[in-house]
Design a protein around this motif. Sequence first.
Motif, PDB file in Angstrom:
ATOM      1  N   SER A 165       0.824  -1.209   0.000  1.00 48.25           N
ATOM      2  CA  SER A 165       0.000   0.000   0.000  1.00 48.25           C
ATOM      3  C   SER A 165       0.857   1.258   0.000  1.00 48.25           C
ATOM      4  O   SER A 165       0.506   2.267  -0.631  1.00 48.25           O
ATOM      5  CB  SER A 165      -0.932   0.000   1.220  1.00 48.25           C
ATOM      6  OG  SER A 165      -0.187  -0.130   2.421  1.00 48.25           O
ATOM      7  N   ARG A 168       2.119   1.760  -3.466  1.00 50.75           N
ATOM      8  CA  ARG A 168       1.019   2.197  -4.336  1.00 50.75           C
ATOM      9  C   ARG A 168       0.719   3.673  -4.159  1.00 50.75           C
ATOM     10  O   ARG A 168       0.475   4.388  -5.143  1.00 50.75           O
ATOM     11  CB  ARG A 168      -0.229   1.358  -4.033  1.00 50.75           C
ATOM     12  CG  ARG A 168      -0.171  -0.054  -4.604  1.00 50.75           C
ATOM     13  CD  ARG A 168      -1.396  -0.846  -4.224  1.00 50.75           C
ATOM     14  NE  ARG A 168      -1.417  -2.144  -4.895  1.00 50.75           N
ATOM     15  CZ  ARG A 168      -2.357  -3.069  -4.715  1.00 50.75           C
ATOM     16  NH1 ARG A 168      -3.363  -2.831  -3.866  1.00 50.75           N
ATOM     17  NH2 ARG A 168      -2.304  -4.218  -5.374  1.00 50.75           N
ATOM     18  N   TYR A 189      -7.091   6.124  -2.149  1.00 52.53           N
ATOM     19  CA  TYR A 189      -5.815   6.351  -1.468  1.00 52.53           C
ATOM     20  C   TYR A 189      -5.664   7.817  -1.066  1.00 52.53           C
ATOM     21  O   TYR A 189      -5.127   8.122   0.010  1.00 52.53           O
ATOM     22  CB  TYR A 189      -4.659   5.928  -2.370  1.00 52.53           C
ATOM     23  CG  TYR A 189      -4.403   4.437  -2.369  1.00 52.53           C
ATOM     24  CD1 TYR A 189      -3.644   3.844  -1.373  1.00 52.53           C
ATOM     25  CD2 TYR A 189      -4.934   3.624  -3.368  1.00 52.53           C
ATOM     26  CE1 TYR A 189      -3.405   2.480  -1.368  1.00 52.53           C
ATOM     27  CE2 TYR A 189      -4.705   2.253  -3.371  1.00 52.53           C
ATOM     28  CZ  TYR A 189      -3.950   1.689  -2.368  1.00 52.53           C
ATOM     29  OH  TYR A 189      -3.711   0.332  -2.360  1.00 52.53           O
TER      30      TYR A 189
END
Length: 296
Positions: A165, A168, A189
């Motif tokens: 994560s 990303r 996000y």
Amino acid sequence: MNIFEWSFLSAVLTATAPVVLAALGGMLCQAAGVFNIALEGQLLWGAFTAVVFSDLTGSAWAGVAGAVVATVLYAAMLSAASVTFRADPIVVAVGTNLLALGLTGFLMRQIFGSGGTYSSPDLAGLPTLAELGLDVPVLGPQSPLVPLALVLVAAVAWWLRATRSGLRIRAIGQHREAAEALGLKAGAYRHGSVLAAGALCGLAGAQLALGNVTLFSEGMSAGRGWIAVVAVMLGGVLPYRVLLACLLFGVAEAVGFRLQGVGLPQQAADAAPYVITLIALILAGAAARRRPREST
């Protein structure tokens, strides 16, 4: 003035903790591609709500929890406007900063019945590490949120570098269109980063109002949120560089307090951290402009 005294190092950490917590939030937003200058207003809102919940419940930890939740909700305005509705995040952030300044002043009079500064013997401040049975000389009489801030710097650095994560969110910040083409939900996000910044600003406000002191004063964030923005500009998305930039502010503030004891006017001492931070920003900008010329 001996900078190697434990008391001086403790004063530096006291001054640094609220700034580095807010700056970590701004850095997470920067990593996701959102330039968040709402840190000043969110830090002020966190300080106010920490005092409100602490005063209502008689528990400093309830004040911390209330500040985190309330500031996340406050940050949701920026998240919705800038991510969902694609408004300019700088314009929205300026609006939320001004709203926090006016709203805390108004609510202070409604809740506490007076303006200016509110303090009360019944207002619960955060316990020190020594009171919790953790006597660490370098930390001195600090609240647990001070070492937590340092732990969070290391945790965020590891998360951004070593987790899926974290990688990303950095990819989204560097090239949103390419990340979305690979199936990443950039909006989710970015919402998460803005709300996480709100939580960190809530912690920062709680430390400022219940850890550094035990009171609320109108405008008590006093530019610390803007210093956090500068720290992000200096450190980018590298947590340890952000920490070093925040420590620069903490050292300057601690030195300013010490110099007041030898006759330096209070106004000069108060201005010292901001002057030094401004000089650091100017030097960093000059170095960045020189780099392209050296590479050609």
